[in-house]
Design an enzyme around this catalytic site. Structure first.
Site, PDB file in Angstrom:
ATOM      1  N   SER A 142      -3.495  10.030   0.086  1.00  0.00           N
ATOM      2  CA  SER A 142      -3.785   8.682   0.597  1.00  0.00           C
ATOM      3  C   SER A 142      -4.727   8.840   1.788  1.00  0.00           C
ATOM      4  O   SER A 142      -4.837   9.943   2.350  1.00  0.00           O
ATOM      5  CB  SER A 142      -2.475   8.035   1.059  1.00  0.00           C
ATOM      6  OG  SER A 142      -2.711   6.972   1.960  1.00  0.00           O
ATOM      7  N   TYR A 155       5.735   7.398   5.320  1.00  0.00           N
ATOM      8  CA  TYR A 155       4.725   7.509   4.252  1.00  0.00           C
ATOM      9  C   TYR A 155       3.641   8.512   4.660  1.00  0.00           C
ATOM     10  O   TYR A 155       3.250   9.383   3.870  1.00  0.00           O
ATOM     11  CB  TYR A 155       4.135   6.126   3.976  1.00  0.00           C
ATOM     12  CG  TYR A 155       3.185   6.081   2.795  1.00  0.00           C
ATOM     13  CD1 TYR A 155       3.656   6.196   1.489  1.00  0.00           C
ATOM     14  CD2 TYR A 155       1.812   5.909   2.987  1.00  0.00           C
ATOM     15  CE1 TYR A 155       2.781   6.147   0.407  1.00  0.00           C
ATOM     16  CE2 TYR A 155       0.932   5.856   1.915  1.00  0.00           C
ATOM     17  CZ  TYR A 155       1.420   5.981   0.626  1.00  0.00           C
ATOM     18  OH  TYR A 155       0.554   5.938  -0.438  1.00  0.00           O
TER      19      TYR A 155
HETATM   20  P1  NAP Z   1       3.327   1.885  -8.439  1.00  0.00           P
HETATM   21  O1  NAP Z   1       2.556   0.812  -9.126  1.00  0.00           O
HETATM   22  O2  NAP Z   1       4.595   1.537  -7.719  1.00  0.00           O
HETATM   23  O3  NAP Z   1       3.626   3.043  -9.492  1.00  0.00           O
HETATM   24  C1  NAP Z   1       4.360   4.177  -9.119  1.00  0.00           C
HETATM   25  C2  NAP Z   1       5.212   4.580 -10.295  1.00  0.00           C
HETATM   26  O4  NAP Z   1       5.953   5.757  -9.921  1.00  0.00           O
HETATM   27  C3  NAP Z   1       6.245   3.505 -10.655  1.00  0.00           C
HETATM   28  O5  NAP Z   1       6.302   3.339 -12.053  1.00  0.00           O
HETATM   29  C4  NAP Z   1       7.542   4.108 -10.132  1.00  0.00           C
HETATM   30  O6  NAP Z   1       8.692   3.715 -10.848  1.00  0.00           O
HETATM   31  C5  NAP Z   1       7.291   5.587 -10.346  1.00  0.00           C
HETATM   32  N1  NAP Z   1       8.218   6.367  -9.572  1.00  0.00           N
HETATM   33  C6  NAP Z   1       8.691   6.116  -8.323  1.00  0.00           C
HETATM   34  N2  NAP Z   1       9.605   7.034  -7.986  1.00  0.00           N
HETATM   35  C7  NAP Z   1       9.707   7.879  -9.044  1.00  0.00           C
HETATM   36  C8  NAP Z   1      10.501   9.026  -9.297  1.00  0.00           C
HETATM   37  N3  NAP Z   1      11.404   9.467  -8.412  1.00  0.00           N
HETATM   38  N4  NAP Z   1      10.351   9.670 -10.474  1.00  0.00           N
HETATM   39  C9  NAP Z   1       9.467   9.214 -11.402  1.00  0.00           C
HETATM   40  N5  NAP Z   1       8.714   8.112 -11.238  1.00  0.00           N
HETATM   41  C10 NAP Z   1       8.843   7.456 -10.053  1.00  0.00           C
HETATM   42  O7  NAP Z   1       2.414   2.670  -7.369  1.00  0.00           O
HETATM   43  P2  NAP Z   1       0.816   2.922  -7.300  1.00  0.00           P
HETATM   44  O8  NAP Z   1       0.256   1.959  -6.332  1.00  0.00           O
HETATM   45  O9  NAP Z   1       0.244   3.046  -8.650  1.00  0.00           O
HETATM   46  O10 NAP Z   1       0.824   4.340  -6.562  1.00  0.00           O
HETATM   47  C11 NAP Z   1       0.732   5.567  -7.273  1.00  0.00           C
HETATM   48  C12 NAP Z   1       0.491   6.685  -6.271  1.00  0.00           C
HETATM   49  O11 NAP Z   1      -0.704   6.426  -5.545  1.00  0.00           O
HETATM   50  C13 NAP Z   1       1.592   6.856  -5.229  1.00  0.00           C
HETATM   51  O12 NAP Z   1       1.793   8.230  -4.976  1.00  0.00           O
HETATM   52  C14 NAP Z   1       1.030   6.164  -4.007  1.00  0.00           C
HETATM   53  O13 NAP Z   1       1.559   6.648  -2.799  1.00  0.00           O
HETATM   54  C15 NAP Z   1      -0.443   6.507  -4.156  1.00  0.00           C
HETATM   55  N6  NAP Z   1      -1.333   5.580  -3.440  1.00  0.00           N
HETATM   56  C16 NAP Z   1      -1.319   4.256  -3.731  1.00  0.00           C
HETATM   57  C17 NAP Z   1      -2.151   3.388  -3.006  1.00  0.00           C
HETATM   58  C18 NAP Z   1      -2.162   1.901  -3.265  1.00  0.00           C
HETATM   59  O14 NAP Z   1      -2.735   1.166  -2.440  1.00  0.00           O
HETATM   60  N7  NAP Z   1      -1.610   1.413  -4.356  1.00  0.00           N
HETATM   61  C19 NAP Z   1      -2.985   3.910  -2.015  1.00  0.00           C
HETATM   62  C20 NAP Z   1      -2.970   5.282  -1.751  1.00  0.00           C
HETATM   63  C21 NAP Z   1      -2.140   6.111  -2.470  1.00  0.00           C
HETATM   64  P3  NAP Z   1       9.652   2.579 -10.203  1.00  0.00           P
HETATM   65  O15 NAP Z   1       8.965   1.297 -10.495  1.00  0.00           O
HETATM   66  O16 NAP Z   1      10.930   2.797 -10.912  1.00  0.00           O
HETATM   67  O17 NAP Z   1       9.745   2.895  -8.729  1.00  0.00           O
END
Ligand code: NAP
Length: 256
Positions: A142, A155
């Site tokens: 991130s 985070y």
């Molecule tokens: P998201 O839409 O919440 O998707 C994350 C997925 O990971 C969800 O399906 C979640 O399932 C699953 N997950 C959570 N805990 C888990 C576990 N213990 N084992 C297996 N699966 C699990 O999030 P996203 O925005 O796509 O983010 C994806 C990654 O990008 C993350 O690492 C996040 O920190 C990073 N990121 C995101 C952003 C942003 O602005 N969106 C920015 C920088 C970095 P549940 O629904 O059951 O929790």
């Protein structure tokens, strides 16, 4: 260019957001994809969507924070594919709070998924990649890995660790032809962001959505597909000279 034909990829947390876009993009590029998800309905949805478009995808139940669950999930990949070329450590959760307002339980919860989850999945992937003659690991870091973000203590701790683990894995397995990089997105519009707005600012979602969009100098959030395109490049053979690096995809945040 940027084809993954014949390659086997595992993407954690691919039932939603960025992980789902990566799974779909990798499949379009020719990879066989394993969707490792805690939310099995969402994981199956991603896999079914890929199969409906003619791709090869299997959803496997996996809680990345549990060593037993990760072992079982990678065992299931062995049974179906007998090799692993790419791992995307995407599963991650967020927490809002400063060092003062973050509880011990919050810190442990974030650590378990964002840090230990990456450790467990990478530990499972490395021997399989060695057997396959090399591989690529891509981690979702991130901009919090690179700069200070207000109210994101736990985070930021976890994403700083993602960057450090990326470099560590890259140097340890360079001789085994395993590359390890990370991407550092600013705000990307996914269910994670929508959930945060709904829970933290109920009734004020449109106003806060605009505010979060304007944080990026380009005036909007990124899309999961934009992150997936960068992920595809970094996991493809065209990026075979790149390891141990962190790639911002940030709408201009780090320029100012
Ligand atoms: P998201 O839409 O919440 O998707 C994350 C997925 O990971 C969800 O399906 C979640 O399932 C699953 N997950 C959570 N805990 C888990 C576990 N213990 N084992 C297996 N699966 C699990 O999030 P996203 O925005 O796509 O983010 C994806 C990654 O990008 C993350 O690492 C996040 O920190 C990073 N990121 C995101 C952003 C942003 O602005 N969106 C920015 C920088 C970095 P549940 O629904 O059951 O929790």
């Amino acid at each position: 260019m940027f084809r993954l034909d014949g390659k086997v990829a595992a993407v954690t947390g691919a039932g939603s957001g960025i992980g789902r876009a990566i799974a779909k993009t990798f499949s379009s590029a020719g990879a066989r994809v394993f969707v490792l998800e805690r939310d099995t309905t969402a994981g199956e949805e991603t896999a079914a969507n890929i199969r409906a478009k003619g791709g090869m995808a299997t959803a496997i139940a996996c809680d990345v924070a549990s060593a037993e669950s990760v072992q079982t999930a990678f065992g299931a990949i062995d049974l179906e594919a007998s090799r692993l070329d790419i791992l995307v450590n995407n599963a991650g959760i967020v927490h809002i709070g400063t060092v003062e307002s973050t509880s011990e339980a919050d810190l442990d919860r974030i650590y378990a998924v964002n840090v230990k989850g990456l450790f467990l999945c990478s530990q499972a992937a490395v021997p399989r990649m060695k057997k396959a003659g090399g591989g690529a690991i891509l981690n979702l870091a991130s901009i919090a890995s690179l700069i200070g973000l207000v109210d994101r203590f736990a985070y930021s701790m976890s994403k700083g660790a993602v960057l450090a683990m990326t470099r560590s894995i890259a140097v340890d397995f360079i001789g085994d032809k395993i590359r390890c990089n990370c991407v550092c997105p600013a705000r990307v519009h996914t269910p994670l962001v929508d959930g945060y707005l709904k829970n933290t600012y109920p009734g004020r979602e449109p106003e806060l959505f605009k505010q979060l969009s304007e944080y990026q100098p380009l005036g909007r959030m990124g899309t999961p597909e934009e992150v997936a395109a960068l992920a595809l490049y970094l996991c493809s053979d065209e990026a075979s000279f790149i390891t141990g690096q962190a790639y911002p995809i940030d709408g201009g945040v780090l320029v100012f």
